[in-house]
Design a protein around this motif. Structure first.
Motif, short mmCIF file in Angstrom:
data_model
loop_
_atom_site.label_atom_id
_atom_site.label_comp_id
_atom_site.label_asym_id
_atom_site.label_seq_id
_atom_site.Cartn_x
_atom_site.Cartn_y
_atom_site.Cartn_z
N VAL A 1 38.14 29.38 31.41
CA VAL A 1 37.94 30.36 32.71
C VAL A 1 37.04 31.51 32.15
CG1 VAL A 1 40.26 29.61 33.60
CG2 VAL A 1 39.92 31.77 32.41
N SER A 2 36.47 32.24 33.17
CA SER A 2 36.01 33.54 32.89
C SER A 2 36.49 34.23 34.23
CB SER A 2 34.28 33.39 33.35
OG SER A 2 33.85 33.28 32.15
N VAL B 1 41.86 40.90 34.79
CA VAL B 1 41.80 41.12 36.09
C VAL B 1 41.53 39.90 36.91
CG1 VAL B 1 40.66 42.62 37.97
CG2 VAL B 1 40.77 43.40 35.45
N GLY B 2 40.86 39.10 36.75
CA GLY B 2 40.41 38.14 37.58
C GLY B 2 41.50 36.98 37.57
N LEU C 1 39.54 33.77 39.26
CA LEU C 1 38.79 33.22 38.18
C LEU C 1 37.74 32.46 38.48
CD1 LEU C 1 42.05 32.52 35.85
CD2 LEU C 1 40.27 34.47 35.41
N GLN C 2 36.96 32.30 37.48
CA GLN C 2 35.69 31.43 37.60
C GLN C 2 36.22 30.26 36.64
OE1 GLN C 2 33.00 34.16 36.27
NE2 GLN C 2 34.39 34.98 37.70
N ILE C 3 36.32 28.92 37.07
CA ILE C 3 36.98 27.86 36.23
C ILE C 3 35.75 26.92 36.26
CG2 ILE C 3 38.79 26.37 36.06
CD1 ILE C 3 40.27 27.80 37.89
N GLU D 1 42.53 26.31 42.89
CA GLU D 1 42.26 27.06 43.89
C GLU D 1 43.24 28.18 43.75
OE1 GLU D 1 41.21 25.42 47.34
OE2 GLU D 1 39.25 24.71 46.71
N ALA D 2 44.61 27.95 43.32
CA ALA D 2 45.59 28.87 43.33
C ALA D 2 45.50 30.08 42.23
CB ALA D 2 46.97 28.13 42.94
N MET D 3 44.35 29.58 41.26
CA MET D 3 44.15 30.85 40.09
C MET D 3 42.71 31.15 40.23
SD MET D 3 45.89 28.41 37.04
CE MET D 3 45.39 26.70 37.30
N GLY D 4 41.89 30.49 41.13
CA GLY D 4 40.39 30.74 40.94
C GLY D 4 39.97 30.99 42.14
N ASP D 5 38.66 31.47 42.24
CA ASP D 5 37.85 31.65 43.55
C ASP D 5 37.16 30.27 43.96
OD1 ASP D 5 35.70 32.13 45.06
OD2 ASP D 5 34.70 33.67 43.80
N PRO D 6 37.72 29.77 44.94
CA PRO D 6 37.18 28.43 45.30
C PRO D 6 35.71 28.12 45.25
CG PRO D 6 38.73 29.47 47.19
CD PRO D 6 38.35 30.61 45.94
N GLU D 7 34.94 29.13 45.48
CA GLU D 7 33.49 29.02 45.46
C GLU D 7 33.12 28.78 44.03
OE1 GLU D 7 31.52 29.05 47.99
OE2 GLU D 7 33.37 28.98 49.21
#
Ligand code: NAD
Length: 308
Positions: free
Chosen positions: A126-127, A131-132, A138-140, A157-163
């Motif tokens: 992840v990135s 904070v993310g 997060l970006q995954i 999607e529970a942890m990261g930005d869906p996009e």
């Protein structure tokens, strides 16, 4: 219409990143089983409904999907292959996702040695910093089979930005992408710190220098956004320890060596990072190399616009 129950998620590694990621998994409704060598790291999660497991083996045995978020490949190896490791508990056909910034060796060895067990193994580093992780944005970067990535999308999607949950290729591709992202970001940091220090020492006001860089072809996301952590707040991001940054740089250079590509610039950036780690300690923030340059010119790089 029947609704299928969400999978039970096991999570090992409740540090700066894992603590936020697990809170978001719980908030999204995933039953959670957690483990860490520091049991105190789980206290708050248990209060929110997570279950504690004494070992990685137990974590894997009690979950449908087990996630690792650990410092280095050595820790991943220990947690997976150790006597009470994931492989001792995971059921045949089970799923292990390694979200650590790491290299493919451990996962590849498991795939080879346990081919008959039908395990689903993904790398998904992840990135987005701690904070993310805390705010679920997060970006995954996922490496693995497309069908697994689709099946596990709700967990991601529970942890990261869906996009910005990207399937970047087959097994190992996520690790490679993540290492290259960090390599470039650390290179931006060192280059920017050096340029700001020289310009300020040459008598240009920091704000004017930065505004000029932003208005020029030399602009970057780092100059425009990320450097403000230091320039506006004197915050060198202790949420990501420089010891881990040095680990990432080492892995990145190992990767370059293994594919036969010279990495002169990356090696230099690694040395600057190692100097900052030696000078300010393992737990100093990932942006501490900026401080090396500040100490060199005897000036803290801080925006007047903010100080005023
Ligand atoms: P951290 O050191 O804060 O957390 C690691 C956790 O793993 C700790 O709670 C530690 O107790 C636990 N642990 C270590 N060995 C263990 C074992 N044998 N069994 C169970 N638990 C064990 O690290 P972090 O900052 O959360 O980073 C985790 C990973 O994410 C690293 O690979 C890092 O490079 C990567 N990463 C970090 C950031 C960041 O901003 N912190 C951002 C992106 C990626």
């Amino acid at each position: 219409m029947t609704q299928t129950a969400p999978p039970v998620v096991g999570f090992i590694g409740l540090g700066n990143m894992g603590s936020g990621m697990t809170r978001n998994l719980l908030a999204a409704g995933f039953p959670l089983v957690v483990n860490d060598i520091r049991p105190e790291a789980a206290t708050e999660l248990i209060g929110r409904g997570a279950r504690w497991a004494d070992t990685p083996a137990q974590t894997a045995a009690e979950s449908d999907v087990v996630i690792t978020m650990l410092p280095t490949p050595r820790h991943v190896d220990e947690v997976v292959n150790g006597p009470s490791g994931i492989l001792a508990g995971i059921r045949d056909g089970g799923t292990w996702i390694d979200m650590s910034t790491s290299v493919p060796d451990v996962a590849d060895t498991v795939r080879r040695a346990h081919a008959s067990r039908g395990l689903h193994i993904l790398d998904a580093p992840v990135s987005g910093m701690s904070v993310g992780a805390a705010n679920g944005m997060l970006q995954i970067f996922v490496g693995g089979e497309a069908s697994d990535v689709e099946r596990l999308r709700p967990v991601f999607e529970a942890m990261g930005d869906p996009e910005r949950i990207l399937h970047v290729g087959g097994p190992g591709a996520g690790y490679a992408v993540k290492l290259m992202i960090n390599q470039l970001w650390f290179s931006h940091l060192v280059a920017t710190a050096e340029v700001l220090a020289i310009g300020v020492k040459a008598g240009v006001e920091l704000d004017v220098l930065r505004d000029s860089l932003i208005a020029s072809p030399a602009n970057s996301n780092f100059v425009q956004n990320d450097v403000l952590s230091v320039l506006d707040h004197g915050d060198y991001d202790e949420g990501f320890a420089i010891a881990l940054a040095c680990k990432d740089l080492g892995l990145s250079i190992d990767l370059a060596r293994s594919v036969g590509v010279p990495a002169e610039l990356s090696a230099l950036v690694e040395q600057v990072y190692r100097r900052a780690k030696a000078q300010y300690g393992d737990r100093a923030g990932e942006m501490t190399p900026v401080k090396l340059y500040e100490d060199l010119i005897g000036v803290d790089l801080r925006r007047q616009a903010v100080l005023a």
